[in-house]
Scaffold this motif. Structure first.
Motif, PDB file in Angstrom:
ATOM      1  N   PHE A  29       0.839  -1.193   0.000  1.00  0.00           N
ATOM      2  CA  PHE A  29       0.000   0.000   0.000  1.00  0.00           C
ATOM      3  C   PHE A  29       0.881   1.254   0.000  1.00  0.00           C
ATOM      4  CE2 PHE A  29      -2.453  -3.347   2.080  1.00  0.00           C
ATOM      5  CZ  PHE A  29      -3.613  -3.318   1.321  1.00  0.00           C
ATOM      6  N   PRO A  30       0.398   2.332  -0.595  1.00  0.00           N
ATOM      7  CA  PRO A  30       1.155   3.587  -0.588  1.00  0.00           C
ATOM      8  C   PRO A  30       1.407   4.093   0.826  1.00  0.00           C
ATOM      9  CG  PRO A  30      -0.605   3.673  -2.215  1.00  0.00           C
ATOM     10  CD  PRO A  30      -0.837   2.434  -1.392  1.00  0.00           C
ATOM     11  N   ARG A  31       2.394   4.994   0.953  1.00  0.00           N
ATOM     12  CA  ARG A  31       2.796   5.497   2.272  1.00  0.00           C
ATOM     13  C   ARG A  31       1.701   6.314   2.945  1.00  0.00           C
ATOM     14  NH1 ARG A  31       7.164   6.613  -1.091  1.00  0.00           N
ATOM     15  NH2 ARG A  31       6.397   8.743  -1.359  1.00  0.00           N
ATOM     16  N   GLU A  32       1.029   7.165   2.177  1.00  0.00           N
ATOM     17  CA  GLU A  32       0.059   8.090   2.775  1.00  0.00           C
ATOM     18  C   GLU A  32      -1.225   7.372   3.169  1.00  0.00           C
ATOM     19  OE1 GLU A  32      -2.472  12.196   1.863  1.00  0.00           O
ATOM     20  OE2 GLU A  32      -1.166  11.361   0.305  1.00  0.00           O
ATOM     21  N   VAL A  33      -1.612   7.535   4.427  1.00  0.00           N
ATOM     22  CA  VAL A  33      -2.884   7.005   4.911  1.00  0.00           C
ATOM     23  C   VAL A  33      -3.832   8.187   5.135  1.00  0.00           C
ATOM     24  CG1 VAL A  33      -4.057   5.688   6.704  1.00  0.00           C
ATOM     25  CG2 VAL A  33      -1.714   5.092   6.052  1.00  0.00           C
ATOM     26  N   VAL A  34      -4.976   8.144   4.494  1.00  0.00           N
ATOM     27  CA  VAL A  34      -5.982   9.200   4.625  1.00  0.00           C
ATOM     28  C   VAL A  34      -7.076   8.695   5.551  1.00  0.00           C
ATOM     29  CG1 VAL A  34      -7.631  10.670   3.425  1.00  0.00           C
ATOM     30  CG2 VAL A  34      -5.501  10.000   2.286  1.00  0.00           C
ATOM     31  N   HIS A  35      -7.340   9.436   6.617  1.00  0.00           N
ATOM     32  CA  HIS A  35      -8.361   9.045   7.585  1.00  0.00           C
ATOM     33  C   HIS A  35      -9.644   9.829   7.319  1.00  0.00           C
ATOM     34  CE1 HIS A  35      -5.627   6.665  10.108  1.00  0.00           C
ATOM     35  NE2 HIS A  35      -4.719   7.584   9.833  1.00  0.00           N
ATOM     36  N   ASN A  36     -10.756   9.134   7.293  1.00  0.00           N
ATOM     37  CA  ASN A  36     -12.049   9.775   7.101  1.00  0.00           C
ATOM     38  C   ASN A  36     -12.618  10.204   8.444  1.00  0.00           C
ATOM     39  OD1 ASN A  36     -11.983   9.310   4.336  1.00  0.00           O
ATOM     40  ND2 ASN A  36     -13.136   7.395   4.477  1.00  0.00           N
ATOM     41  N   ASP A  37     -13.127  11.420   8.486  1.00  0.00           N
ATOM     42  CA  ASP A  37     -13.768  11.934   9.689  1.00  0.00           C
ATOM     43  C   ASP A  37     -15.266  11.650   9.609  1.00  0.00           C
ATOM     44  OD1 ASP A  37     -14.803  13.288  11.823  1.00  0.00           O
ATOM     45  OD2 ASP A  37     -13.962  15.251  11.309  1.00  0.00           O
ATOM     46  N   PRO A  38     -15.776  10.726  10.416  1.00  0.00           N
ATOM     47  CA  PRO A  38     -17.201  10.365  10.319  1.00  0.00           C
ATOM     48  C   PRO A  38     -18.134  11.525  10.637  1.00  0.00           C
ATOM     49  CG  PRO A  38     -16.220   9.443  12.306  1.00  0.00           C
ATOM     50  CD  PRO A  38     -15.090  10.006  11.493  1.00  0.00           C
ATOM     51  N   ASP A  39     -17.630  12.538  11.350  1.00  0.00           N
ATOM     52  CA  ASP A  39     -18.481  13.674  11.713  1.00  0.00           C
ATOM     53  C   ASP A  39     -18.589  14.714  10.605  1.00  0.00           C
ATOM     54  OD1 ASP A  39     -18.943  12.632  14.265  1.00  0.00           O
ATOM     55  OD2 ASP A  39     -17.073  13.504  15.025  1.00  0.00           O
ATOM     56  N   SER A  40     -17.756  14.564   9.570  1.00  0.00           N
ATOM     57  CA  SER A  40     -17.797  15.546   8.478  1.00  0.00           C
ATOM     58  C   SER A  40     -17.941  14.834   7.131  1.00  0.00           C
ATOM     59  CB  SER A  40     -16.523  16.397   8.481  1.00  0.00           C
ATOM     60  OG  SER A  40     -15.370  15.586   8.326  1.00  0.00           O
ATOM     61  N   GLU A  41     -18.773  13.779   7.116  1.00  0.00           N
ATOM     62  CA  GLU A  41     -18.968  13.013   5.893  1.00  0.00           C
ATOM     63  C   GLU A  41     -19.624  13.872   4.824  1.00  0.00           C
ATOM     64  OE1 GLU A  41     -21.739   9.279   4.700  1.00  0.00           O
ATOM     65  OE2 GLU A  41     -20.255   8.910   6.283  1.00  0.00           O
ATOM     66  N   VAL A  42     -19.095  13.773   3.604  1.00  0.00           N
ATOM     67  CA  VAL A  42     -19.639  14.522   2.479  1.00  0.00           C
ATOM     68  C   VAL A  42     -21.046  14.034   2.170  1.00  0.00           C
ATOM     69  CG1 VAL A  42     -19.372  15.044   0.023  1.00  0.00           C
ATOM     70  CG2 VAL A  42     -17.350  14.909   1.500  1.00  0.00           C
ATOM     71  N   VAL A  43     -21.963  14.945   2.018  1.00  0.00           N
ATOM     72  CA  VAL A  43     -23.331  14.592   1.656  1.00  0.00           C
ATOM     73  C   VAL A  43     -23.410  14.493   0.142  1.00  0.00           C
ATOM     74  CG1 VAL A  43     -25.751  15.270   1.714  1.00  0.00           C
ATOM     75  CG2 VAL A  43     -24.269  15.748   3.681  1.00  0.00           C
ATOM     76  N   GLY A  44     -23.759  13.324  -0.366  1.00  0.00           N
ATOM     77  CA  GLY A  44     -23.815  13.130  -1.799  1.00  0.00           C
ATOM     78  C   GLY A  44     -25.208  13.339  -2.362  1.00  0.00           C
ATOM     79  N   ASN A  45     -25.330  13.090  -3.665  1.00  0.00           N
ATOM     80  CA  ASN A  45     -26.638  13.189  -4.303  1.00  0.00           C
ATOM     81  C   ASN A  45     -27.403  11.876  -4.130  1.00  0.00           C
ATOM     82  OD1 ASN A  45     -25.544  11.373  -6.180  1.00  0.00           O
ATOM     83  ND2 ASN A  45     -24.879  13.027  -7.548  1.00  0.00           N
ATOM     84  N   ARG A  46     -28.522  11.771  -4.804  1.00  0.00           N
ATOM     85  CA  ARG A  46     -29.386  10.596  -4.658  1.00  0.00           C
ATOM     86  C   ARG A  46     -28.647   9.317  -5.036  1.00  0.00           C
ATOM     87  NH1 ARG A  46     -32.309   7.743  -8.282  1.00  0.00           N
ATOM     88  NH2 ARG A  46     -31.767   9.234  -9.929  1.00  0.00           N
ATOM     89  N   ILE A  47     -27.874   9.389  -6.124  1.00  0.00           N
ATOM     90  CA  ILE A  47     -27.137   8.203  -6.570  1.00  0.00           C
ATOM     91  C   ILE A  47     -26.048   7.845  -5.568  1.00  0.00           C
ATOM     92  CG2 ILE A  47     -25.634   7.291  -8.384  1.00  0.00           C
ATOM     93  CD1 ILE A  47     -27.201   8.954 -10.391  1.00  0.00           C
ATOM     94  N   ASP A  48     -25.342   8.854  -5.044  1.00  0.00           N
ATOM     95  CA  ASP A  48     -24.304   8.602  -4.035  1.00  0.00           C
ATOM     96  C   ASP A  48     -24.889   7.868  -2.835  1.00  0.00           C
ATOM     97  OD1 ASP A  48     -22.333   9.866  -5.496  1.00  0.00           O
ATOM     98  OD2 ASP A  48     -22.645  11.806  -4.544  1.00  0.00           O
ATOM     99  N   GLU A  49     -26.051   8.313  -2.398  1.00  0.00           N
ATOM    100  CA  GLU A  49     -26.667   7.706  -1.221  1.00  0.00           C
ATOM    101  C   GLU A  49     -27.060   6.259  -1.486  1.00  0.00           C
ATOM    102  OE1 GLU A  49     -26.655   9.163   1.777  1.00  0.00           O
ATOM    103  OE2 GLU A  49     -25.499  10.643   0.663  1.00  0.00           O
ATOM    104  N   ALA A  50     -27.524   5.983  -2.723  1.00  0.00           N
ATOM    105  CA  ALA A  50     -27.939   4.619  -3.053  1.00  0.00           C
ATOM    106  C   ALA A  50     -26.741   3.687  -3.177  1.00  0.00           C
ATOM    107  CB  ALA A  50     -28.736   4.625  -4.364  1.00  0.00           C
ATOM    108  N   VAL A  51     -25.672   4.162  -3.829  1.00  0.00           N
ATOM    109  CA  VAL A  51     -24.513   3.308  -4.104  1.00  0.00           C
ATOM    110  C   VAL A  51     -23.549   3.253  -2.928  1.00  0.00           C
ATOM    111  CG1 VAL A  51     -22.507   2.985  -5.605  1.00  0.00           C
ATOM    112  CG2 VAL A  51     -24.695   3.710  -6.584  1.00  0.00           C
ATOM    113  N   LEU A  52     -23.323   4.413  -2.269  1.00  0.00           N
ATOM    114  CA  LEU A  52     -22.307   4.484  -1.217  1.00  0.00           C
ATOM    115  C   LEU A  52     -22.876   4.392   0.188  1.00  0.00           C
ATOM    116  CD1 LEU A  52     -20.177   7.386  -2.743  1.00  0.00           C
ATOM    117  CD2 LEU A  52     -19.708   4.941  -2.876  1.00  0.00           C
ATOM    118  N   GLY A  53     -24.113   4.889   0.383  1.00  0.00           N
ATOM    119  CA  GLY A  53     -24.731   4.871   1.708  1.00  0.00           C
ATOM    120  C   GLY A  53     -23.833   5.519   2.746  1.00  0.00           C
ATOM    121  N   GLN A  54     -23.807   4.966   3.949  1.00  0.00           N
ATOM    122  CA  GLN A  54     -22.830   5.381   4.953  1.00  0.00           C
ATOM    123  C   GLN A  54     -21.487   4.792   4.540  1.00  0.00           C
ATOM    124  OE1 GLN A  54     -23.496   7.490   7.621  1.00  0.00           O
ATOM    125  NE2 GLN A  54     -25.419   7.681   6.473  1.00  0.00           N
ATOM    126  N   VAL A  55     -20.520   5.657   4.312  1.00  0.00           N
ATOM    127  CA  VAL A  55     -19.280   5.259   3.657  1.00  0.00           C
ATOM    128  C   VAL A  55     -18.669   3.979   4.235  1.00  0.00           C
ATOM    129  CG1 VAL A  55     -16.869   5.938   3.326  1.00  0.00           C
ATOM    130  CG2 VAL A  55     -18.703   7.536   2.768  1.00  0.00           C
TER     131      VAL A  55
END
Length: 329
Positions: A29-55
């Motif tokens: 795996f690459p060196r850089e690790v990106v951490h997702n902040d669950p409190d600042s999750e990007v709000v997607g469109n209708r398709i994002d919500e259907a395909v990705l849901g809660q990340v």
């Protein structure tokens, strides 16, 4: 549903009749690790919500400018070769699977072969989206059973999926980079025996996931989740029926984990208990064709798989490809 099936070998035979198996695993795996902040999750469109849901992804890896697809592939390949105990010069075949960083020329597999010292190996690239590793293993197995007298092959899947999602989109929180590899041999000692494999393609569903010029960013339709879960369920059933197995005979399910809704759909449709599911999705993200081999390698290194364990690896991919491997450790 229109599907094309590629059977493993002649009717009545299987890969185990030819003593085909995986002799070594590798991942990187690459060196850089990106951490997702669950409190600042990007709000997607209708398709994002259907395909990705809660990340559902806490962390993922992102390549820097000096971490190329070739460097990711070579690192995993070297680890797999070392784990197998095979001399790189003895490799007859090197297959690289990748779709996220295509180049026109040269193909990358010959460069991987050169970098690791497999100078006599035939080498070529495969795509098939997220199902690339399964197709790569099946292709390598076919070579090893052909009258070419090949006995040793390397399959490496390397993806930089972070570059195939629109910056700032919800999908960016899911996409990761990484590589996984396996040395597959005919005869000798194996980490895992290859019992069976299947691959299919359904061209009527090609528009469910697309990545077109100029950016090549992935776009998916809401129907993707249902179709992905349905196809994976079908692959599980097919491999079990072909090998006269019941679901209870499967020790671990290692599916292509693309999004949390797809994972949930797999569990619901197959009836596989959650504690039989093995993924690295939560801390690696969506790795496309590198998903299954990195899980196999990481969990093998942690001694998660025990002798006698039966592992089933169903996958789906835009195209619309599906397939799976049946392994016994």
């Amino acid at each position: 549903m229109s599907q094309q099936t590629i059977s493993p070998v002649a009717a009545g035979a299987s890969w185990q009749d030819h003593n085909i198996g995986i002799a070594g695993f590798g991942h990187h795996f690459p060196r850089e690790v990106v951490h997702n902040d669950p409190d600042s999750e990007v709000v997607g469109n209708r398709i994002d919500e259907a395909v990705l849901g809660q990340v559902g992804v806490r962390s993922r890896h992102k390549s820097s400018e000096d971490e190329t697809l070739l460097s990711l592939a070579v690192a995993a390949a070297r680890q797999a070769v070392e784990d197998s105990g095979v001399d790189p010069a003895e490799l007859d075949l090197v297959i690289l699977t990748n779709w996220t960083e295509h180049v026109f020329r040269p193909e990358l597999a010959p460069l991987v072969a050169t970098e690791i010292g497999a100078h006599g190996a035939m080498a070529f690239d495969l795509a098939a989206g997220c199902s690339g590793f399964v197709l790569g293993i099946q292709t390598a197995a076919a070579y090893l059973c052909a009258p070419t007298h090949h006995t040793k092959a390397l399959v490496v899947s390397a993806e930089q999926f972070s570059r195939r999602v629109r910056p700032g989109s919800k999908a960016e929180a899911v996409a990761g980079d990484g590589s996984g590899a396996a040395v597959i041999t005919r005869g000798g000692d194996h980490r895992a025996q290859l019992l069976d494999s299947v691959t299919h393609v359904d061209g009527t569903l090609v528009d469910l996931t697309t990545a077109t010029p100029p950016h090549g960013w992935v776009k998916s339709k809401p129907e993707l989740v249902e179709q992905a879960a349905a196809h994976i369920s079908s692959i599980v059933s097919e491999l079990l029926q072909r090998n006269s197995l019941a679901l209870t005979d499967v020790t671990w399910l290692v599916p292509h984990a693309a999004t949390r809704p797809i994972i949930d759909g797999i569990l619901s449709r197959t009836g596989v208990p959650d504690d039989k599911l093995v993924t690295n999705f939560e801390y690696r993200g969506h790795l496309s064709s590198a998903c299954v081999p990195t899980v196999l390698s990481e969990f093998h290194a942690k001694a998660h798989f025990s002798p006698g364990d039966t592992v089933l690896t169903p996958v789906v991919a835009g195209g619309f490809f599906s397939g799976g491997l049946l392994l016994r450790f």
